[in-house]
Scaffold this active site. Structure first.
Site, PDB file in Angstrom:
ATOM      1  N   GLU A 115      -1.989 -10.721  -1.657  1.00 23.67           N
ATOM      2  CA  GLU A 115      -3.404 -10.922  -1.266  1.00 23.67           C
ATOM      3  C   GLU A 115      -3.940 -12.135  -2.219  1.00 23.67           C
ATOM      4  O   GLU A 115      -3.916 -12.407  -3.367  1.00 23.67           O
ATOM      5  CB  GLU A 115      -4.230  -9.430  -1.813  1.00 23.67           C
ATOM      6  CG  GLU A 115      -3.794  -8.461  -1.275  1.00 23.67           C
ATOM      7  CD  GLU A 115      -2.786  -7.574  -1.992  1.00 23.67           C
ATOM      8  OE1 GLU A 115      -2.243  -8.121  -2.797  1.00 23.67           O
ATOM      9  OE2 GLU A 115      -2.549  -6.226  -1.636  1.00 23.67           O
ATOM     10  N   THR A 167      -6.928 -12.601   2.520  1.00 21.59           N
ATOM     11  CA  THR A 167      -5.660 -12.853   3.399  1.00 21.59           C
ATOM     12  C   THR A 167      -4.724 -12.157   2.862  1.00 21.59           C
ATOM     13  O   THR A 167      -4.413 -12.025   1.470  1.00 21.59           O
ATOM     14  CB  THR A 167      -5.565 -14.198   3.411  1.00 21.59           C
ATOM     15  OG1 THR A 167      -5.415 -14.893   2.101  1.00 21.59           O
ATOM     16  CG2 THR A 167      -6.819 -14.856   4.010  1.00 21.59           C
ATOM     17  N   ASN A 168      -3.453 -12.085   3.481  1.00 23.84           N
ATOM     18  CA  ASN A 168      -2.131 -11.548   3.114  1.00 23.84           C
ATOM     19  C   ASN A 168      -1.132 -11.751   3.855  1.00 23.84           C
ATOM     20  O   ASN A 168      -1.121 -12.156   5.107  1.00 23.84           O
ATOM     21  CB  ASN A 168      -2.287  -9.879   2.903  1.00 23.84           C
ATOM     22  CG  ASN A 168      -1.262  -9.192   2.235  1.00 23.84           C
ATOM     23  OD1 ASN A 168      -0.514  -9.902   1.559  1.00 23.84           O
ATOM     24  ND2 ASN A 168      -1.631  -8.056   1.902  1.00 23.84           N
ATOM     25  N   GLU A 215      -8.597 -10.302   6.671  1.00 29.78           N
ATOM     26  CA  GLU A 215      -9.538  -9.217   6.545  1.00 29.78           C
ATOM     27  C   GLU A 215     -10.914  -9.288   5.774  1.00 29.78           C
ATOM     28  O   GLU A 215     -10.739  -9.906   4.645  1.00 29.78           O
ATOM     29  CB  GLU A 215      -8.624  -7.918   5.974  1.00 29.78           C
ATOM     30  CG  GLU A 215      -7.411  -7.594   6.294  1.00 29.78           C
ATOM     31  CD  GLU A 215      -6.749  -6.738   5.540  1.00 29.78           C
ATOM     32  OE1 GLU A 215      -6.313  -5.642   6.130  1.00 29.78           O
ATOM     33  OE2 GLU A 215      -6.480  -6.928   4.352  1.00 29.78           O
ATOM     34  N   TRP A 268     -11.091   1.385  -0.209  1.00 33.77           N
ATOM     35  CA  TRP A 268     -10.629   0.390  -1.089  1.00 33.77           C
ATOM     36  C   TRP A 268     -11.512  -0.927  -0.877  1.00 33.77           C
ATOM     37  O   TRP A 268     -11.299  -1.933  -1.540  1.00 33.77           O
ATOM     38  CB  TRP A 268      -9.145   0.017  -0.789  1.00 33.77           C
ATOM     39  CG  TRP A 268      -8.850  -0.511   0.613  1.00 33.77           C
ATOM     40  CD1 TRP A 268      -8.524   0.354   1.836  1.00 33.77           C
ATOM     41  CD2 TRP A 268      -8.948  -1.801   1.344  1.00 33.77           C
ATOM     42  NE1 TRP A 268      -8.648  -0.550   3.220  1.00 33.77           N
ATOM     43  CE2 TRP A 268      -8.717  -1.858   2.738  1.00 33.77           C
ATOM     44  CE3 TRP A 268      -9.036  -3.009   0.378  1.00 33.77           C
ATOM     45  CZ2 TRP A 268      -8.572  -3.100   3.719  1.00 33.77           C
ATOM     46  CZ3 TRP A 268      -8.909  -4.198   1.386  1.00 33.77           C
ATOM     47  CH2 TRP A 268      -8.738  -4.044   2.701  1.00 33.77           C
ATOM     48  N   ASP A 274      -2.728 -11.672   7.886  1.00 33.80           N
ATOM     49  CA  ASP A 274      -3.943 -11.239   7.710  1.00 33.80           C
ATOM     50  C   ASP A 274      -5.308 -12.081   7.588  1.00 33.80           C
ATOM     51  O   ASP A 274      -5.038 -12.599   6.373  1.00 33.80           O
ATOM     52  CB  ASP A 274      -3.768 -10.078   6.960  1.00 33.80           C
ATOM     53  CG  ASP A 274      -2.889  -8.971   7.450  1.00 33.80           C
ATOM     54  OD1 ASP A 274      -2.826  -8.694   8.366  1.00 33.80           O
ATOM     55  OD2 ASP A 274      -2.262  -8.081   6.414  1.00 33.80           O
ATOM     56  N   GLY A 308     -13.420  -2.127  -4.958  1.00 33.59           N
ATOM     57  CA  GLY A 308     -12.373  -1.402  -4.962  1.00 33.59           C
ATOM     58  C   GLY A 308     -12.255   0.135  -4.438  1.00 33.59           C
ATOM     59  O   GLY A 308     -11.721   1.069  -4.886  1.00 33.59           O
ATOM     60  N   GLU A 338       3.651 -10.014   9.019  1.00 35.92           N
ATOM     61  CA  GLU A 338       2.285  -9.891   9.285  1.00 35.92           C
ATOM     62  C   GLU A 338       1.455 -10.997   8.703  1.00 35.92           C
ATOM     63  O   GLU A 338       1.733 -11.374   7.325  1.00 35.92           O
ATOM     64  CB  GLU A 338       1.846  -8.340   8.905  1.00 35.92           C
ATOM     65  CG  GLU A 338       0.242  -8.445   9.299  1.00 35.92           C
ATOM     66  CD  GLU A 338      -0.066  -6.769   9.314  1.00 35.92           C
ATOM     67  OE1 GLU A 338       0.587  -5.950   9.645  1.00 35.92           O
ATOM     68  OE2 GLU A 338      -0.976  -6.474   8.565  1.00 35.92           O
ATOM     69  N   ARG A 388       0.275  -7.196 -12.158  1.00 38.24           N
ATOM     70  CA  ARG A 388       0.839  -6.670 -11.111  1.00 38.24           C
ATOM     71  C   ARG A 388       2.653  -7.508 -11.330  1.00 38.24           C
ATOM     72  O   ARG A 388       3.368  -6.982 -10.959  1.00 38.24           O
ATOM     73  CB  ARG A 388       0.414  -7.118  -9.837  1.00 38.24           C
ATOM     74  CG  ARG A 388      -0.988  -6.159  -9.633  1.00 38.24           C
ATOM     75  CD  ARG A 388      -1.616  -6.656  -8.233  1.00 38.24           C
ATOM     76  NE  ARG A 388      -0.747  -6.238  -7.335  1.00 38.24           N
ATOM     77  CZ  ARG A 388      -0.886  -6.842  -5.881  1.00 38.24           C
ATOM     78  NH1 ARG A 388      -2.051  -7.460  -5.842  1.00 38.24           N
ATOM     79  NH2 ARG A 388      -0.262  -6.550  -4.872  1.00 38.24           N
TER      80      ARG A 388
END
Length: 279
Positions: free
Chosen positions: A122, A111-112, A97, A186, A95, A190, A93, A268
């Site tokens: 992301e 974007t992802n 968004e 989200w 993206d 957030g 995918e 992360r």
């Protein structure tokens, strides 16, 4: 002629194609309005539903684009999406968004990139214009060498084919999709800023339904080699990398407008993913 000018030339071709020639509405049927003899589609969202559409065919490479005018006023929690996706759990995918915001604050574009069901890549930028005031062209170049997300003639993200260092790269046929939906859990701050339904219905408008892509005419789990043929303009060597002019624009976006990049998020990823070390 620079790459950006070539993109716009190809996007201008067949600009009057009717939406229903290449696309189908997939959900929220009573929240979709065809305008200008099908050359424009309006998606709306209220408490009962949003809406979405997808291309009739899947594609294995191409330059996929849409002119979009985003919902205006108070759009916190409202997500407008334009993306490519394969089907199934281990999907690929790509993206766009658009994350709505309270009135007067800038829009964030996220974007992802998903490969074999794995996303979490992301990047977020602040748009340098008002995307609710007029249409802008959003596009994804996808060939065997790189994926480039573009806003008008500006590259905002590049994902290179780094299979040689163990990074997966999209290899499944994908459909083109657009949607308008409630992401208040989200999307804005957030999830702290919720959708204000007193501003509903929210409306997003789409134009430009021609498709520059290598069509996959039957169900295949992998892209046939023909989709990487140099007979398709987007596979030409000039599109294997950004040219100098485009590279300068890309670097300016990263320096000036990017406010989140998974590659630099050490909470992360204490060790950056390998593609981040080989951009």
């Amino acid at each position: 002629m620079r790459n950006g000018e070539v993109f716009f030339l190809h996007c201008a071709e067949n600009a009057d194609i009717n939406f229903y020639q290449n696309y189908d509405v997939t959900w929220g049927f009573d929240h979709v309005l065809a305008l200008n003899r099908g050359r424009q589609i309006q998606l709306s969202m209220d408490l009962s539903s949003g809406a979405g559409f997808e291309s009739k065919q899947s594609y294995g490479s191409g330059f996929f684009h849409m002119k979009i005018k985003l919902p205006d006023r108070n759009t916190a929690g409202v997500v407008t999406a334009f993306y490519l996706t394969s089907k199934g759990n281990n999907h690929d995918e790509l993206d766009f968004e658009f994350l709505g915001n309270v009135e007067g604050k800038p829009y964030t574009l996220q974007t992802n990139v998903f490969v074999n069901g794995q996303g979490n890549r992301e990047q977020r930028i602040t748009l340098w214009f008002d995307p609710t005031a007029d249409y802008h062209l959003y596009g994804i170049l996808w060939n065997e060498h790189q994926i480039v997300f573009r806003v008008d003639d500006v590259p905002i993200r590049v994902f290179k084919n780094n299979r040689n260092i163990g990074v997966d790269y999209p290899s499944q046929p994908m459909k083109i999709e657009g949607s308008l939906w409630d992401g208040e859990s989200w999307a804005t701050d957030g999830g702290k800023t919720k959708t204000d339904w007193s501003y509903a219905p929210f409306k997003a408008q789409f134009q430009g339904f021609s498709i520059n892509g290598c069509p996959i005419t039957n169900d295949k789990s992998l892209i046939p080699q023909q989709c990487y043929s140099s007979s398709y303009w987007w596979n030409g060597q000039r599109y294997w990398n950004l040219d100098h002019h485009q590279q300068r624009k890309y670097e300016n976006v990263r320096k000036t407008y990017m406010h989140y990049d998974y590659c630099t998020d050490r909470s992360r990823y204490p060790i950056p993913p390998p593609e981040c070390l080989h951009p």
